[in-house]
Design a protein around this motif. Sequence first.
Motif, mmCIF file in Angstrom:
data_model
loop_
_atom_site.group_PDB
_atom_site.id
_atom_site.type_symbol
_atom_site.label_atom_id
_atom_site.label_comp_id
_atom_site.label_asym_id
_atom_site.label_seq_id
_atom_site.Cartn_x
_atom_site.Cartn_y
_atom_site.Cartn_z
ATOM 1 N N HIS B 120 0.808 -1.163 0.096
ATOM 2 C CA HIS B 120 0.010 0.069 0.073
ATOM 3 C C HIS B 120 0.877 1.115 -0.150
ATOM 4 O O HIS B 120 0.473 2.535 0.521
ATOM 5 C CB HIS B 120 -0.924 0.025 1.116
ATOM 6 C CG HIS B 120 -1.961 -1.096 1.168
ATOM 7 N ND1 HIS B 120 -1.879 -2.303 1.815
ATOM 8 C CD2 HIS B 120 -3.398 -1.131 0.522
ATOM 9 C CE1 HIS B 120 -2.846 -3.157 1.485
ATOM 10 N NE2 HIS B 120 -3.652 -2.443 0.897
ATOM 11 N N ILE B 221 17.409 -1.660 -5.816
ATOM 12 C CA ILE B 221 17.719 -2.357 -7.300
ATOM 13 C C ILE B 221 17.721 -0.883 -8.162
ATOM 14 O O ILE B 221 18.477 -0.747 -9.033
ATOM 15 C CB ILE B 221 16.655 -3.033 -7.765
ATOM 16 C CG1 ILE B 221 16.520 -4.390 -6.890
ATOM 17 C CG2 ILE B 221 16.671 -3.553 -9.269
ATOM 18 C CD1 ILE B 221 17.570 -5.256 -6.845
ATOM 19 N N GLU B 222 16.924 -0.167 -7.738
ATOM 20 C CA GLU B 222 16.856 1.406 -8.460
ATOM 21 C C GLU B 222 17.171 2.337 -7.490
ATOM 22 O O GLU B 222 16.531 2.528 -6.334
ATOM 23 C CB GLU B 222 15.418 1.296 -9.193
ATOM 24 C CG GLU B 222 15.257 2.650 -9.781
ATOM 25 C CD GLU B 222 13.794 2.791 -10.378
ATOM 26 O OE1 GLU B 222 13.240 1.787 -10.901
ATOM 27 O OE2 GLU B 222 13.287 4.010 -10.460
ATOM 28 N N PRO B 423 10.114 7.220 -2.927
ATOM 29 C CA PRO B 423 8.567 7.075 -2.965
ATOM 30 C C PRO B 423 8.414 5.760 -3.397
ATOM 31 O O PRO B 423 7.358 5.276 -2.326
ATOM 32 C CB PRO B 423 8.302 8.065 -3.975
ATOM 33 C CG PRO B 423 9.478 9.347 -3.971
ATOM 34 C CD PRO B 423 10.648 8.518 -3.654
ATOM 35 N N PHE B 424 8.689 5.258 -4.290
ATOM 36 C CA PHE B 424 8.444 3.637 -4.726
ATOM 37 C C PHE B 424 9.657 2.875 -4.948
ATOM 38 O O PHE B 424 10.191 2.502 -6.008
ATOM 39 C CB PHE B 424 7.355 3.612 -6.005
ATOM 40 C CG PHE B 424 6.111 4.456 -5.888
ATOM 41 C CD1 PHE B 424 5.121 3.596 -5.265
ATOM 42 C CD2 PHE B 424 6.061 5.698 -5.992
ATOM 43 C CE1 PHE B 424 3.759 4.345 -5.155
ATOM 44 C CE2 PHE B 424 5.047 6.506 -5.913
ATOM 45 C CZ PHE B 424 3.809 5.482 -5.178
ATOM 46 N N ARG B 426 12.280 -0.107 -5.311
ATOM 47 C CA ARG B 426 12.546 -1.294 -6.177
ATOM 48 C C ARG B 426 13.544 -2.252 -5.348
ATOM 49 O O ARG B 426 14.581 -1.685 -5.345
ATOM 50 C CB ARG B 426 12.714 -1.004 -7.671
ATOM 51 C CG ARG B 426 11.705 -0.051 -8.154
ATOM 52 C CD ARG B 426 10.255 -0.846 -8.512
ATOM 53 N NE ARG B 426 9.433 -0.079 -8.997
ATOM 54 C CZ ARG B 426 8.229 0.113 -8.500
ATOM 55 N NH1 ARG B 426 7.679 -0.416 -7.471
ATOM 56 N NH2 ARG B 426 7.207 0.792 -9.223
ATOM 57 N N MET B 427 12.998 -3.356 -5.198
ATOM 58 C CA MET B 427 14.011 -4.413 -4.559
ATOM 59 C C MET B 427 13.739 -5.724 -5.048
ATOM 60 O O MET B 427 12.717 -5.804 -6.208
ATOM 61 C CB MET B 427 13.698 -4.435 -3.090
ATOM 62 C CG MET B 427 13.812 -3.103 -2.361
ATOM 63 S SD MET B 427 13.178 -3.058 -0.639
ATOM 64 C CE MET B 427 11.262 -3.083 -0.793
ATOM 65 N N LEU B 428 14.593 -6.574 -4.812
ATOM 66 C CA LEU B 428 14.515 -8.129 -5.118
ATOM 67 C C LEU B 428 12.992 -8.446 -4.611
ATOM 68 O O LEU B 428 12.588 -8.357 -3.683
ATOM 69 C CB LEU B 428 15.385 -8.976 -4.306
ATOM 70 C CG LEU B 428 15.672 -10.308 -4.822
ATOM 71 C CD1 LEU B 428 16.428 -10.332 -6.072
ATOM 72 C CD2 LEU B 428 16.488 -10.828 -3.735
ATOM 73 N N ARG B 430 10.021 -6.821 -5.457
ATOM 74 C CA ARG B 430 9.408 -5.910 -5.026
ATOM 75 C C ARG B 430 9.295 -4.973 -6.472
ATOM 76 O O ARG B 430 10.264 -4.004 -6.360
ATOM 77 C CB ARG B 430 9.381 -5.227 -3.912
ATOM 78 C CG ARG B 430 9.217 -3.640 -3.567
ATOM 79 C CD ARG B 430 7.477 -3.926 -3.420
ATOM 80 N NE ARG B 430 6.986 -4.664 -2.189
ATOM 81 C CZ ARG B 430 5.784 -4.773 -1.990
ATOM 82 N NH1 ARG B 430 4.792 -4.335 -2.664
ATOM 83 N NH2 ARG B 430 5.430 -5.391 -1.081
ATOM 84 N N LEU B 431 8.345 -4.882 -7.368
ATOM 85 C CA LEU B 431 8.439 -4.198 -8.473
ATOM 86 C C LEU B 431 6.995 -3.316 -8.396
ATOM 87 O O LEU B 431 6.535 -2.616 -9.246
ATOM 88 C CB LEU B 431 8.388 -4.887 -9.529
ATOM 89 C CG LEU B 431 8.377 -4.289 -10.972
ATOM 90 C CD1 LEU B 431 9.562 -3.466 -11.224
ATOM 91 C CD2 LEU B 431 8.579 -5.697 -11.977
ATOM 92 N N THR B 432 6.340 -3.648 -7.240
ATOM 93 C CA THR B 432 4.866 -3.014 -7.300
ATOM 94 C C THR B 432 4.562 -2.223 -5.856
ATOM 95 O O THR B 432 5.210 -2.588 -4.879
ATOM 96 C CB THR B 432 3.901 -3.912 -7.398
ATOM 97 O OG1 THR B 432 3.809 -5.010 -6.219
ATOM 98 C CG2 THR B 432 3.673 -4.650 -8.816
ATOM 99 N N PRO B 433 3.707 -1.240 -5.780
ATOM 100 C CA PRO B 433 2.729 -0.725 -6.976
ATOM 101 C C PRO B 433 3.808 0.376 -7.904
ATOM 102 O O PRO B 433 4.685 0.505 -7.133
ATOM 103 C CB PRO B 433 2.079 0.063 -5.978
ATOM 104 C CG PRO B 433 2.487 0.492 -4.907
ATOM 105 C CD PRO B 433 3.284 -0.624 -4.475
#
Lengths: 433, 433
Positions: B120, B221-222, B423-424, B426-428, B430-433
């Motif tokens: 969320h 990742i990013e 903010p969002f 990106r991990m192993l 975890r590409l969402t939301p």
Amino acid sequence: MSDDSQVYISELSRHEGGHVTMRGWLHHRRSGGKLQFLVFRDGSGFMQAVVSKSDVSEEMWELTKSLTQESSIALRGEVRKDDRAPGGYELTVAEVQLYQLATDFPITPKDHGVNFLLDHRHLWLRSKRQHAILRIRNEVIRAARNFLDEQGFVGCDTPIFTPNACEGTTTLFETNYFDDKAFLSQSGQLYNEAIAMAMGKTYCFGPTFRAEKSKTRRHLIEFWMLEPEVAFHELDDTIALAEGLISAIIASVLERRRTELEVLERDVSKLESVRAPFHRMTYEQASAKLSEKNTEFVPGGDFGAADETALAEELDRPLIVTHYPANIKAFYMQPDPEREDLALCVDILAPEGYGEIVGGGQRIHDPELLERRLAEHDLPKDAFQWYLDLRQFGSVPHSGFGMGIERLVSWICKLDHLREAIPFPRMLNRLTP
Amino acid sequence: MSDDSQVYISELSRHEGGHVTMRGWLHHRRSGGKLQFLVFRDGSGFMQAVVSKSDVSEEMWELTKSLTQESSIALRGEVRKDDRAPGGYELTVAEVQLYQLATDFPITPKDHGVNFLLDHRHLWLRSKRQHAILRIRNEVIRAARNFLDEQGFVGCDTPIFTPNACEGTTTLFETNYFDDKAFLSQSGQLYNEAIAMAMGKTYCFGPTFRAEKSKTRRHLIEFWMLEPEVAFHELDDTIALAEGLISAIIASVLERRRTELEVLERDVSKLESVRAPFHRMTYEQASAKLSEKNTEFVPGGDFGAADETALAEELDRPLIVTHYPANIKAFYMQPDPEREDLALCVDILAPEGYGEIVGGGQRIHDPELLERRLAEHDLPKDAFQWYLDLRQFGSVPHSGFGMGIERLVSWICKLDHLREAIPFPRMLNRLTP
């Protein structure tokens, strides 16, 4: 000499009469008998340095005469005010030190083909012209961020790796993401909408990617976009924001990058006239105007590059076009309450044939309508559940837009092609250097 | 009511005694008999608004009592100074307008598991804590850009799509680039070096990508990296630049983001002590210190997370470590002229166990040495020809570094994990939301 702290060309006014050490590269050398005139650059600007045979040792005089284009050197000497000199100051050289003699620098004052220049982009950047463009690009970004910061915007970086597409998938770059697939972002907008519900006013600025097989002078594969998004903004608010932003950027470039505009031989009167309010018409009015102009425009369809040029090329400031048919715009566009077939959207077209520099509008805030639109566009509801959530928990009207930085820089600098508006352009057939 | 221009919480001091319209979301509501206390947020901050039964219609009173967490509302009322109120102002409400009643907002004041919160993330951003972190992140970036701009740096965006790898290829993301392959950049450094030869002082700020299967709290990742690069800078110059930059960022956060640091319950004395000069030691000195500390460090090797923590955790400011063995560093590192087996490189470790926040050093400027290093590292000379060119045409000593923004934000905010610093994330997995 290497222990002296370096004085830059941009700082010379603070060193009039002083003895300084400067470091940089020879741009051009001219012999005048017992004088050598060195046009010298250090990244902050260009200046003239004069070496007199009588002031230096025989060895240093010979060294000076051997200097070639792009040789790296340090100069020590006295800063003299000279109103005839470019920049107003000249260096009377007492000492020359060589770092490296450059042999056969490939980019000479003669004309080169564009592919040759692009192959040597890493060296082409050293030219006066590219130097000027990149400094203007930096000023555009600086001015935009300052304008938004002063208005209380919170810059937030949206993700590049995304699990789904914002507007269709045919032009998306794809990569393996461990056991999954990720797509490279074409816009931070959807994420901006979530952030705007948290921060009120937000913007992102980052690279975006389109795998478009297009070779026009208006397209890059990798380009940078500034995207503001504001909660409670309706269409007219976002238009006022875009007008204010563009006007502030132009004013800042005119104030701080005059020298660079001169290098580019830019007619600054074309920029000085850019003030809010801009020209404004609806899509219907624009269509009517195009039908008088005999372009290939098909009523009801989107404008092509030639149409955009025809609409705005002779104007003294940008043209705002609103209320496009909803069916040629993205799924998230808020419909006009008076005319459901029209979208509360806005494109801003630059004068002088530079086309669209801003695209945006008001987003749908009604949950049922958004869900219906997703279905109409065959978009998977699951993937957009988080985006639907924004309409479920305290939904409010909100608007925003995207501004392509290279488009804007191209117009401000009056470039022939977007490829000069970014340090290392990425195009169809161009991934190097 | 929607025609009134919106006043933000951050602007209230300019509106004392005035009647204003505010728009935003209900954070929390408390009943007190004939008063309703609304804690209200609009993205610029949080404030209290008080609705009195006697001041509003029966209908509006019932509406107020029905308001739930994250309902979107407009409030009209009078701004009153109240020293007891958070922020110093309170709104005495005359009118309440509802945009949307939020039902069952999933993130409540109770504890949630981290996966639930990450699922969320689009809503989690609305919490006081995430709000504070993102505002501090924005201030870090703003302060860094201002610091560099004021010193004459020209920000230049380096490409994301690259044809070859900067440091090995195992951790690169790859994509089809029309008929070719492209890799996503892990660093703008090599391009920065070309730009520094044109602009003197440059920096890039953009996303970088590592396909590392690592799940530590220090990895994303990013992630976003700020990378300055300066022509004629040697190792000590780049260290001084990094010290100045980090000190300026911390000072700016302390000056402008006090409220947010309070929300995070950050011990600001730990930040107030961060002033140049930082602590400094060589790799050899650091190795000796680690051997006293019983970490798993193997002399001659790189420091692990535990080693970095052991070296710097108890310090009052960051630790600069220089002169690592050349063979554990990248191919482009300038060797120490006194000890060819050591590199003129620098890592800066944050205190309090936050590890490396800066990595950089002086780059090789000698063409033969660079060519030799490429061969030793089995790197294809062809792909690096443009990079070798920089050593052919007016080569000069130059240095720079990369600073990971999320690492820096994590330390400043004292976060448990980097995932809250963007903010969002990106991990192993975890590409969402």
